[in-house]
Design an enzyme around this catalytic site. Structure first.
Site, PDB file in Angstrom:
ATOM      1  N   LYS A   1       0.752  -1.069   0.167  1.00 18.10           N
ATOM      2  CA  LYS A   1       0.022  -0.058  -0.015  1.00 18.10           C
ATOM      3  C   LYS A   1       0.960   1.145   0.010  1.00 18.10           C
ATOM      4  O   LYS A   1       0.351   2.283  -0.598  1.00 18.10           O
ATOM      5  CB  LYS A   1      -0.771  -0.083   1.292  1.00 18.10           C
ATOM      6  N   ARG A  52      13.536 -13.851   2.026  1.00 18.20           N
ATOM      7  CA  ARG A  52      12.961 -12.555   2.474  1.00 18.20           C
ATOM      8  C   ARG A  52      13.039 -12.473   4.143  1.00 18.20           C
ATOM      9  O   ARG A  52      13.345 -11.845   5.066  1.00 18.20           O
ATOM     10  CB  ARG A  52      11.439 -12.449   2.335  1.00 18.20           C
ATOM     11  N   HIS A  74       5.821  -4.208   6.339  1.00 17.87           N
ATOM     12  CA  HIS A  74       4.878  -4.502   7.263  1.00 17.87           C
ATOM     13  C   HIS A  74       4.018  -3.327   7.705  1.00 17.87           C
ATOM     14  O   HIS A  74       4.445  -2.365   8.092  1.00 17.87           O
ATOM     15  CB  HIS A  74       5.506  -5.288   8.453  1.00 17.87           C
ATOM     16  N   TYR A  97      10.129 -12.365  13.585  1.00 14.46           N
ATOM     17  CA  TYR A  97      11.735 -12.563  13.565  1.00 14.46           C
ATOM     18  C   TYR A  97      12.316 -12.451  14.832  1.00 14.46           C
ATOM     19  O   TYR A  97      13.345 -12.975  14.964  1.00 14.46           O
ATOM     20  CB  TYR A  97      11.981 -11.742  12.652  1.00 14.46           C
TER      21      TYR A  97
END
Length: 294
Positions: free
Chosen positions: A171, A243, A266, A275
Site C-alpha cells: 500500500k 525474505r 509490514h 523474527y
C-alpha cells in the site's frame, strides 16, 4: 458496474441472516482483497483470477498472517464468488483447487550466512541469463522484498546513482538501499545485458525471462530451485526464505525492529516481531549448546 460487494453484504444480512460479526469478518476480508487487487494488479474484484487469489494468499503469508487467518480469507473469497456465480455475474468461480495449510503456523526456515554466500555464488556471469540471475538473487537478499514485488519492479524503480530501488508493491511505496555487491550485479545486468534480452524495446519490466517479457513468479521459483540444487543446500528454499533470512540477519546484527518493519513493508509491527522470536530461539539454542552449565 453493480456494487457486488455491497450486494453480497445485503445478501448476507437479509437472506442468510448472518450475525453481525460474521458479516463484518467476511466483508473485511473481501474488501481487503479488492483493495489489494486494485493497487497491485489494477483490476476489479469481478476480474480476479485463480492466480490473483493464490498470489494474495501468498501475500498474507509473507506478511506473517497465521494459517487460520489465511484459511478464513480463502473461505470468505470462496463464499463471495459462489454468490457472484449464483447471481449470474460470472460463469465460473476463480476460487478452485486452492488449498492452504491449516496446521499450526511454524516459524519460517532461514539460511545461514554461509548458505547465503553459497547461493549467491551460483550464477555464473558468462551469459545474459547468468547476469540476470545474479542480479535477481542479490536484489532479493539485499532488500527482502516479496517475490511479487521483485517481478513487478520496472526499470524506473531503480536509481543506480543513489543505490536504491523503489518498491511499490504494498500500500505504501518504500525505498530500499542495495549493498555494494547487489548494486554491482544490478548495474552490470542493466547496462550490459537487459536490453539484449528484450522482446520489445519499450518493455519496462526490470527482470525479463528468456522470451524477453516480464519474469513470472513461477519462473523465478524455478531459477531459485535450480541454484539451491547446484549449491547443494539441503534446506527447502522458496522466495520467502530469502525474505525471512534478510529480516533475521538484520536483527542478529543489531537492526532495530522498527527499521526492519519499514524495510519489509509490514503494516503491523506484530508481523515483524515473529523474527525476534527466531533470533531469540537461535540464541537459546547456542546457549544450551555452548554454556558449560546448560
Amino acid at each position: 458496474m453493480l456494487d457486488l460487494i455491497g450486494a453480497y453484504e445485503n445478501y448476507l444480512s437479509k437472506v442468510k441472516q448472518a450475525s453481525a460479526n460474521t458479516i463484518a469478518s467476511y466483508m473485511r476480508d473481501i474488501r481487503q482483497f479488492s483493495d489489494w487487487l486494485r493497487s497491485v494488479k489494477d483490476a476489479d474484484v469481478v476480474d480476479a483470477t485463480q492466480v490473483n487469489i493464490s498470489d494474495y494468499l501468498s501475500h498474507l503469508e509473507e506478511d506473517g498472517r497465521s494459517s487460520a487467518t489465511v484459511s478464513r480469507n480463502l473461505a470468505s473469497l470462496k463464499n463471495f464468488f459462489a454468490y457472484v456465480v449464483s447471481s449470474g455475474f460470472l460463469e465460473n468461480t476463480p476460487v478452485t483447487e486452492i488449498r492452504v495449510d491449516r496446521g499450526e503456523k511454524k516459524l519460517p526456515q532461514i539460511l545461514t550466512g554461509r548458505e547465503i554466500e553459497l547461493l549467491l555464488a551460483q550464477p555464473v556471469c558468462v551469459d545474459a541469463k547468468g547476469y540476470r540471475d545474479k542480479a535477481m538473487l542479490e536484489v532479493m537478499y539485499a532488500t527482502g522484498i516479496r517475490v511479487t514485488e521483485l517481478i513487478d519492479l520496472d526499470v524506473d524503480d531503480v536509481n543506480l546513482d543513489l543505490g536504491v530501488i523503489k518498491c511499490s508493491g504494498s500500500k505504501k511505496s518504500r525505498s530500499i538501499p542495495l549493498y555494494p555487491a547487489a548494486l554491482k550485479a544490478l548495474s552490470a545486468y542493466l547496462k550490459d545485458v537487459r536490453r539484449g534480452m528484450l522482446a520489445n524495446p519499450d518493455e519496462r519490466a526490470l527482470f525479463v525471462n528468456v522470451s524477453g517479457v516480464r519474469m513470472s513468479r513461477q519462473g523465478f521459483w524455478k531459477i531459485l530451485k535450480h541454484y539451491q540444487e547446484t549449491a547443494h543446500i539441503e534446506k527447502e528454499i522458496t522466495p520467502h526464505t530469502l525474505r525471512h533470512s534478510f529480516a533475521v540477519h538484520l536483527l542478529e546484527n543489531g537492526a532495530d525492529l522498527g527499521s526492519v518493519q519499514e524495510l519489509m513493508g509490514h503494516s503491523d509491527i506484530s508481523s515483524t516481531q515473529m523474527y525476534t522470536h527466531m533470533v531469540n530461539n537461535k540464541l537459546k539454542s547456542v546457549y544450551e549448546k555452548c554454556h558449560p552449565k546448560a
